[in-house]
Design an enzyme around this catalytic site. Structure first.
Site, PDB file in Angstrom:
ATOM      1  CD  GLU A   1      -3.299   0.749   1.797  1.00 51.78           C
ATOM      2  OE1 GLU A   1      -3.571  -0.440   2.037  1.00 51.78           O
ATOM      3  OE2 GLU A   1      -4.099   1.678   2.019  1.00 51.78           O
TER       4      GLU A   1
ATOM      5  CG  ASP B   1      -5.646   0.230   8.335  1.00 60.22           C
ATOM      6  OD1 ASP B   1      -5.798   0.589   9.519  1.00 60.22           O
ATOM      7  OD2 ASP B   1      -5.796   0.993   7.365  1.00 60.22           O
TER       8      ASP B   1
HETATM    9  P1  ADP Z   1     -10.675   1.691   3.078  1.00 56.58           P
HETATM   10  O1  ADP Z   1      -9.489   0.810   3.195  1.00 56.58           O
HETATM   11  O2  ADP Z   1     -10.883   2.543   4.288  1.00 56.58           O
HETATM   12  O3  ADP Z   1     -11.920   0.965   2.717  1.00 56.58           O
HETATM   13  P2  ADP Z   1      -9.132   2.793   0.946  1.00 56.58           P
HETATM   14  O4  ADP Z   1      -9.265   4.010   0.123  1.00 56.58           O
HETATM   15  O5  ADP Z   1      -7.882   2.586   1.707  1.00 56.58           O
HETATM   16  O6  ADP Z   1     -10.397   2.719   1.899  1.00 56.58           O
HETATM   17  O7  ADP Z   1      -9.286   1.511   0.010  1.00 56.58           O
HETATM   18  C1  ADP Z   1     -10.392   1.415  -0.863  1.00 56.58           C
HETATM   19  C2  ADP Z   1      -9.896   0.892  -2.202  1.00 56.58           C
HETATM   20  O8  ADP Z   1      -9.532  -0.499  -2.087  1.00 56.58           O
HETATM   21  C3  ADP Z   1     -10.959   0.899  -3.268  1.00 56.58           C
HETATM   22  O9  ADP Z   1     -11.023   2.155  -3.907  1.00 56.58           O
HETATM   23  C4  ADP Z   1     -10.469  -0.187  -4.213  1.00 56.58           C
HETATM   24  O10 ADP Z   1      -9.438   0.295  -5.052  1.00 56.58           O
HETATM   25  C5  ADP Z   1      -9.867  -1.190  -3.253  1.00 56.58           C
HETATM   26  N1  ADP Z   1     -10.865  -2.219  -2.894  1.00 56.58           N
HETATM   27  C6  ADP Z   1     -11.420  -2.439  -1.700  1.00 56.58           C
HETATM   28  N2  ADP Z   1     -12.302  -3.462  -1.744  1.00 56.58           N
HETATM   29  C7  ADP Z   1     -12.313  -3.894  -3.017  1.00 56.58           C
HETATM   30  C8  ADP Z   1     -13.002  -4.930  -3.721  1.00 56.58           C
HETATM   31  N3  ADP Z   1     -13.895  -5.701  -3.120  1.00 56.58           N
HETATM   32  N4  ADP Z   1     -12.735  -5.087  -5.030  1.00 56.58           N
HETATM   33  C9  ADP Z   1     -11.833  -4.303  -5.654  1.00 56.58           C
HETATM   34  N5  ADP Z   1     -11.174  -3.306  -5.057  1.00 56.58           N
HETATM   35  C10 ADP Z   1     -11.387  -3.111  -3.763  1.00 56.58           C
HETATM   36 MG    MG Z   2      -7.485   1.495   3.426  1.00 58.08          MG
END
Ligand code: ADP
Ligand code: MG
Length: 396
Positions: free
Chosen positions: A169, A181
């Protein structure tokens, strides 16, 4: 408590059928890794401090087969766009790939650490709400790392997997998150909160059996994300580093709570920016609040943690200034309706709040928050039970 998650149900679907349909064979296995919510200890992890997350029942699941020809194929049921096909030896940081950068970054990080990951077919599906401060990204990284660890026999520990996910990340996707996380997703256990020391990654599972105590921890997903948050993390981080520098200590972790008042005076005398003084007060205060909550949980007095959560919110709102009207409203409405304690959780500027409440009151409190949102003209929040759940594991 009967409020259902207003996102997809936490049970989730098995990605095996999707895998077979896409790739034409059965997967070698299926793995799961949860999202998390942080009970207390916010903006402490980049100061070498303490955090206290628990795993959610919501998981990312991956059906995976290993490949030995250098090809990496990635698919998510949750985003449009079909299969993303990459070559493992061509993976390079900051090269785009959208959502697929998270699992691809894990392959990159493993290979960079010298592990012979020679390709994979992966089908993902997740019930972790995205962008809600519940670590859907860490769930994706952790489930990928765990699957590859098993399939390539890498022998990595849960903490190693978390470090791999964070590297993906930070260095591949380019998001400057701390280690909480991924550690939560990899290491949490059912019925516990995780006391994590982010300095050396030492941890302890703290019993947090809410149901046995007649309590519920609600998550309120405000479903907003304010753009203001984009530069705020870096600014807070720089302010904390400045505070530590002025105090002559490696990190704010090194300032004992007993010395906080004197340190704040010293900072003011040294001409520190007013914001730096506030950030120091928040970080040292929240580290202390983690210790307070742990002592209460260990003593079996979970209810008494409520006021500590409330103090944490005030500190995030007034000292760190990372809350927003929707989070403040969720906390205020929950408290007015009888919650034991509530605070914003995660990075702020939207995302989610946690609410500790008597189980018998949970429905009333959830309804009060929903009504307050409606009255303020906000879109309905997502409200669900944060049942302390298992960390990453192999399902089949
Ligand atoms: P958080 O971790 O708080 O939910 P983030 O911005 O760190 O928010 O991560 C979200 C991103 O992770 C999404 O925009 C996407 O790129 C990726 N992501 C999360 N879940 C999925 C999923 N089920 N399928 C594809 N991408 C995902
Ligand atoms: Mg995140």
């Amino acid at each position: 408590m009967t409020a259902e998650p207003t996102t997809t149900g936490p049970a989730g679907t098995d990605p095996t059928a999707t895998f077979t349909e896409l790739y034409g064979s059965e997967p070698d296995g299926v793995w799961a890794a949860p999202g998390r919510v942080n009970l207390i200890g916010e903006y402490t992890d980049f100061n070498d401090g303490f955090v206290m997350p628990l795993a959610l029942p919501h998981t990312a699941r991956a059906a995976v087969s290993r490949r030995d020809d250098g090809v990496l194929r990635l698919y998510s049921t949750d985003v449009p766009g079909g299969v993303v096909s990459l070559r493992v030896d061509e993976l390079a940081p900051h090269s785009g790939h959208g959502w697929a950068a998270y699992p691809a970054g894990v392959v990159w990080a493993l290979r960079r650490a010298g592990h012979p990951v020679t390709g994979a077919d992966i089908a993902l599906t997740s019930t972790v709400p995205t962008g809600a401060g519940l670590s859907s990204s860490a769930a994706l990284e952790t489930v990928t790392a765990l699957a590859l660890n098993d399939l390539f026999d890498l022998g990595l520990s849960a903490a190693d997997l978390a470090v791999t996910g964070r590297r993906a990340e930070n260095d591949f996707v380019g998001v400057p998150c701390g280690i909480m996380d991924q550690m939560a997703s990899a290491c949490c256990t059912e019925g516990h909160a995780l006391h994590l020391d982010t300095r050396d990654l030492s941890l302890r599972q703290v019993p947090f059996d809410l149901a046995a105590q007649g309590l519920t921890l609600l998550v309120v997903d405000t479903r907003v994300k304010h753009a203001l948050g984009d530069g705020a993390y870096a600014e807070r981080r720089a302010g904390c580093e400045e505070g530590a520098r002025l105090l002559g200590i490696p990190t704010l972790r090194d300032l004992p709570y007993e010395d906080l008042a004197a340190a704040l005076t010293r900072l003011a005398d040294a001409g520190a920016d007013e914001s730096v003084i506030r950030y120091v007060r928040h970080v040292v205060g929240d580290n202390h609040r983690v210790e307070q909550v742990i002592a209460l949980l260990d003593a079996g007095d979970v209810r008494a943690a409520g006021p500590v959560l409330n103090e944490g919110h005030v500190s995030l709102r007034d000292d760190l200034r990372v809350s927003c009207p929707e989070l403040d409203l969720a906390v205020e409405a929950a408290s007015t309706a009888g919650a034991l304690g509530a605070r914003m959780t995660g990075g702020g500027f939207g995302g989610s709040a946690v609410v500790l409440v008597e189980e018998a009151q949970a429905g009333t409190v959830a309804k009060a928050v929903e009504e307050a949102f409606a009255a303020a003209g906000h879109a309905p929040p997502g409200v669900f039970d944060a049942v302390p759940s298992a960390g990453a594991r192999r399902l089949s």
